[in-house]
Motif scaffolding. Structure first.
Motif, PDB file in Angstrom:
ATOM      1  N   ASN A  21       0.820  -1.222   0.000  1.00 44.84           N
ATOM      2  CA  ASN A  21       0.000   0.000   0.000  1.00 44.84           C
ATOM      3  C   ASN A  21       0.845   1.260   0.000  1.00 44.84           C
ATOM      4  N   GLU A  22       1.993   1.201   0.656  1.00 43.84           N
ATOM      5  CA  GLU A  22       2.859   2.376   0.712  1.00 43.84           C
ATOM      6  C   GLU A  22       3.414   2.707  -0.678  1.00 43.84           C
ATOM      7  N   ALA A  23       3.841   1.689  -1.408  1.00 40.49           N
ATOM      8  CA  ALA A  23       4.392   1.896  -2.748  1.00 40.49           C
ATOM      9  C   ALA A  23       3.288   1.937  -3.806  1.00 40.49           C
ATOM     10  N   ARG A  24       2.079   1.543  -3.436  1.00 38.79           N
ATOM     11  CA  ARG A  24       0.906   1.553  -4.315  1.00 38.79           C
ATOM     12  C   ARG A  24       1.041   0.648  -5.535  1.00 38.79           C
ATOM     13  N   TYR A  25       1.539  -0.534  -5.309  1.00 42.32           N
ATOM     14  CA  TYR A  25       1.574  -1.518  -6.380  1.00 42.32           C
ATOM     15  C   TYR A  25       1.430  -2.901  -5.769  1.00 42.32           C
ATOM     16  N   SER A  26       1.150  -3.871  -6.616  1.00 42.33           N
ATOM     17  CA  SER A  26       1.071  -5.248  -6.146  1.00 42.33           C
ATOM     18  C   SER A  26       1.934  -6.133  -7.033  1.00 42.33           C
ATOM     19  N   THR A  27       2.378  -7.224  -6.466  1.00 39.18           N
ATOM     20  CA  THR A  27       3.133  -8.202  -7.218  1.00 39.18           C
ATOM     21  C   THR A  27       2.385  -9.527  -7.178  1.00 39.18           C
ATOM     22  N   ASN A  28       2.620 -10.329  -8.172  1.00 43.10           N
ATOM     23  CA  ASN A  28       1.959 -11.624  -8.300  1.00 43.10           C
ATOM     24  C   ASN A  28       2.999 -12.699  -8.523  1.00 43.10           C
ATOM     25  N   PHE A  29       2.732 -13.871  -7.979  1.00 43.57           N
ATOM     26  CA  PHE A  29       3.552 -15.035  -8.265  1.00 43.57           C
ATOM     27  C   PHE A  29       2.680 -16.273  -8.138  1.00 43.57           C
ATOM     28  N   ILE A  30       3.149 -17.370  -8.735  1.00 39.06           N
ATOM     29  CA  ILE A  30       2.455 -18.650  -8.636  1.00 39.06           C
ATOM     30  C   ILE A  30       3.243 -19.508  -7.652  1.00 39.06           C
ATOM     31  N   TRP A  31       2.509 -20.191  -6.782  1.00 35.03           N
ATOM     32  CA  TRP A  31       3.113 -21.003  -5.740  1.00 35.03           C
ATOM     33  C   TRP A  31       2.447 -22.375  -5.730  1.00 35.03           C
ATOM     34  N   CYS A  32       3.244 -23.423  -5.599  1.00 35.47           N
ATOM     35  CA  CYS A  32       2.714 -24.784  -5.491  1.00 35.47           C
ATOM     36  C   CYS A  32       2.478 -25.099  -4.022  1.00 35.47           C
ATOM     37  N   SER A  33       1.243 -25.452  -3.680  1.00 28.55           N
ATOM     38  CA  SER A  33       0.901 -25.719  -2.282  1.00 28.55           C
ATOM     39  C   SER A  33       1.467 -27.057  -1.799  1.00 28.55           C
ATOM     40  N   TRP A  34       1.954 -27.895  -2.725  1.00 31.61           N
ATOM     41  CA  TRP A  34       2.491 -29.190  -2.316  1.00 31.61           C
ATOM     42  C   TRP A  34       3.999 -29.126  -2.059  1.00 31.61           C
ATOM     43  N   CYS A  35       4.773 -28.708  -3.069  1.00 34.73           N
ATOM     44  CA  CYS A  35       6.233 -28.739  -2.917  1.00 34.73           C
ATOM     45  C   CYS A  35       6.837 -27.368  -2.620  1.00 34.73           C
ATOM     46  N   GLY A  36       6.043 -26.300  -2.765  1.00 35.23           N
ATOM     47  CA  GLY A  36       6.514 -24.969  -2.406  1.00 35.23           C
ATOM     48  C   GLY A  36       7.284 -24.235  -3.486  1.00 35.23           C
ATOM     49  N   CYS A  37       7.467 -24.818  -4.672  1.00 38.10           N
ATOM     50  CA  CYS A  37       8.181 -24.083  -5.708  1.00 38.10           C
ATOM     51  C   CYS A  37       7.331 -22.894  -6.149  1.00 38.10           C
ATOM     52  N   ARG A  38       7.970 -21.893  -6.701  1.00 43.21           N
ATOM     53  CA  ARG A  38       7.240 -20.694  -7.095  1.00 43.21           C
ATOM     54  C   ARG A  38       7.951 -19.966  -8.214  1.00 43.21           C
ATOM     55  N   THR A  39       7.196 -19.096  -8.867  1.00 45.35           N
ATOM     56  CA  THR A  39       7.769 -18.252  -9.903  1.00 45.35           C
ATOM     57  C   THR A  39       8.362 -17.015  -9.249  1.00 45.35           C
ATOM     58  N   SER A  40       9.057 -16.214 -10.029  1.00 44.29           N
ATOM     59  CA  SER A  40       9.489 -14.919  -9.533  1.00 44.29           C
ATOM     60  C   SER A  40       8.290 -13.968  -9.559  1.00 44.29           C
ATOM     61  N   ASP A  41       8.419 -12.841  -8.895  1.00 41.88           N
ATOM     62  CA  ASP A  41       7.332 -11.862  -8.814  1.00 41.88           C
ATOM     63  C   ASP A  41       7.217 -11.071 -10.114  1.00 41.88           C
ATOM     64  N   THR A  42       5.990 -10.726 -10.446  1.00 40.32           N
ATOM     65  CA  THR A  42       5.731  -9.839 -11.577  1.00 40.32           C
ATOM     66  C   THR A  42       4.494  -9.017 -11.244  1.00 40.32           C
ATOM     67  N   GLN A  43       4.358  -7.860 -11.843  1.00 38.47           N
ATOM     68  CA  GLN A  43       3.188  -7.030 -11.577  1.00 38.47           C
ATOM     69  C   GLN A  43       1.970  -7.496 -12.359  1.00 38.47           C
ATOM     70  N   ASN A  44       2.173  -8.117 -13.488  1.00 34.49           N
ATOM     71  CA  ASN A  44       1.064  -8.517 -14.345  1.00 34.49           C
ATOM     72  C   ASN A  44       0.680  -9.979 -14.085  1.00 34.49           C
ATOM     73  N   PRO A  45      -0.520 -10.243 -13.546  1.00 34.67           N
ATOM     74  CA  PRO A  45      -0.901 -11.626 -13.267  1.00 34.67           C
ATOM     75  C   PRO A  45      -0.998 -12.494 -14.517  1.00 34.67           C
ATOM     76  N   GLU A  46      -1.392 -11.931 -15.658  1.00 35.67           N
ATOM     77  CA  GLU A  46      -1.487 -12.710 -16.885  1.00 35.67           C
ATOM     78  C   GLU A  46      -0.112 -13.223 -17.333  1.00 35.67           C
ATOM     79  N   ASP A  47       0.924 -12.397 -17.130  1.00 36.36           N
ATOM     80  CA  ASP A  47       2.282 -12.804 -17.508  1.00 36.36           C
ATOM     81  C   ASP A  47       2.777 -13.967 -16.653  1.00 36.36           C
ATOM     82  N   VAL A  48       2.534 -13.891 -15.345  1.00 35.85           N
ATOM     83  CA  VAL A  48       3.022 -14.944 -14.461  1.00 35.85           C
ATOM     84  C   VAL A  48       2.252 -16.250 -14.693  1.00 35.85           C
ATOM     85  N   ILE A  49       0.971 -16.162 -15.022  1.00 33.10           N
ATOM     86  CA  ILE A  49       0.184 -17.359 -15.340  1.00 33.10           C
ATOM     87  C   ILE A  49       0.692 -17.993 -16.634  1.00 33.10           C
TER      88      ILE A  49
END
Length: 106
Positions: A21-49
């Motif tokens: 909220n302070e910087a007024r932006y959000s980041t998105n990443f994909i996370w696996c609930s089983w093994c915990g691997c994840r993507t890097s952060d990106t601002q655009n959810p469509e790109d990370v998907i």
């Protein structure tokens, strides 16, 4: 857009959005609930998907590497050191380097 299962373990993937909220932006990443691997952060959810869902259409074979605890992808020859057991014991179903689906030889 629907998320494909985790490319490494086949687990359920989730889109996580974190807001600053302070910087007024959000980041998105994909996370696996089983093994915990994840993507890097990106601002655009469509790109990370799109990145998460990208898969190589190749089916390759796990090869035992030099009679050790290491296994090799037959497609890109990336080597994965496992402390004990087979790749399937570690839920390794896809190569993290080339993305091909990996199967044990018969």
């Amino acid at each position: 857009t629907e998320l494909k299962p985790c490319p490494f373990c086949g687990g359920k993937a989730e889109l996580i959005t974190q807001s600053d909220n302070e910087a007024r932006y959000s980041t998105n990443f994909i996370w696996c609930s089983w093994c915990g691997c994840r993507t890097s952060d990106t601002q655009n959810p469509e790109d990370v998907i799109a990145t998460w869902n990208a898969r190589c259409n190749t089916i390759s074979t796990w090869l035992r590497h030099d009679n050790s605890n290491a296994w090799e992808c037959s497609n890109c020859h990336a080597v994965f050191e496992l402390d004990k057991g087979k790749p399937e014991d570690k839920y390794l179903n896809f190569c993290s380097v080339c993305g091909s689906k990996l199967e044990l030889p018969e």
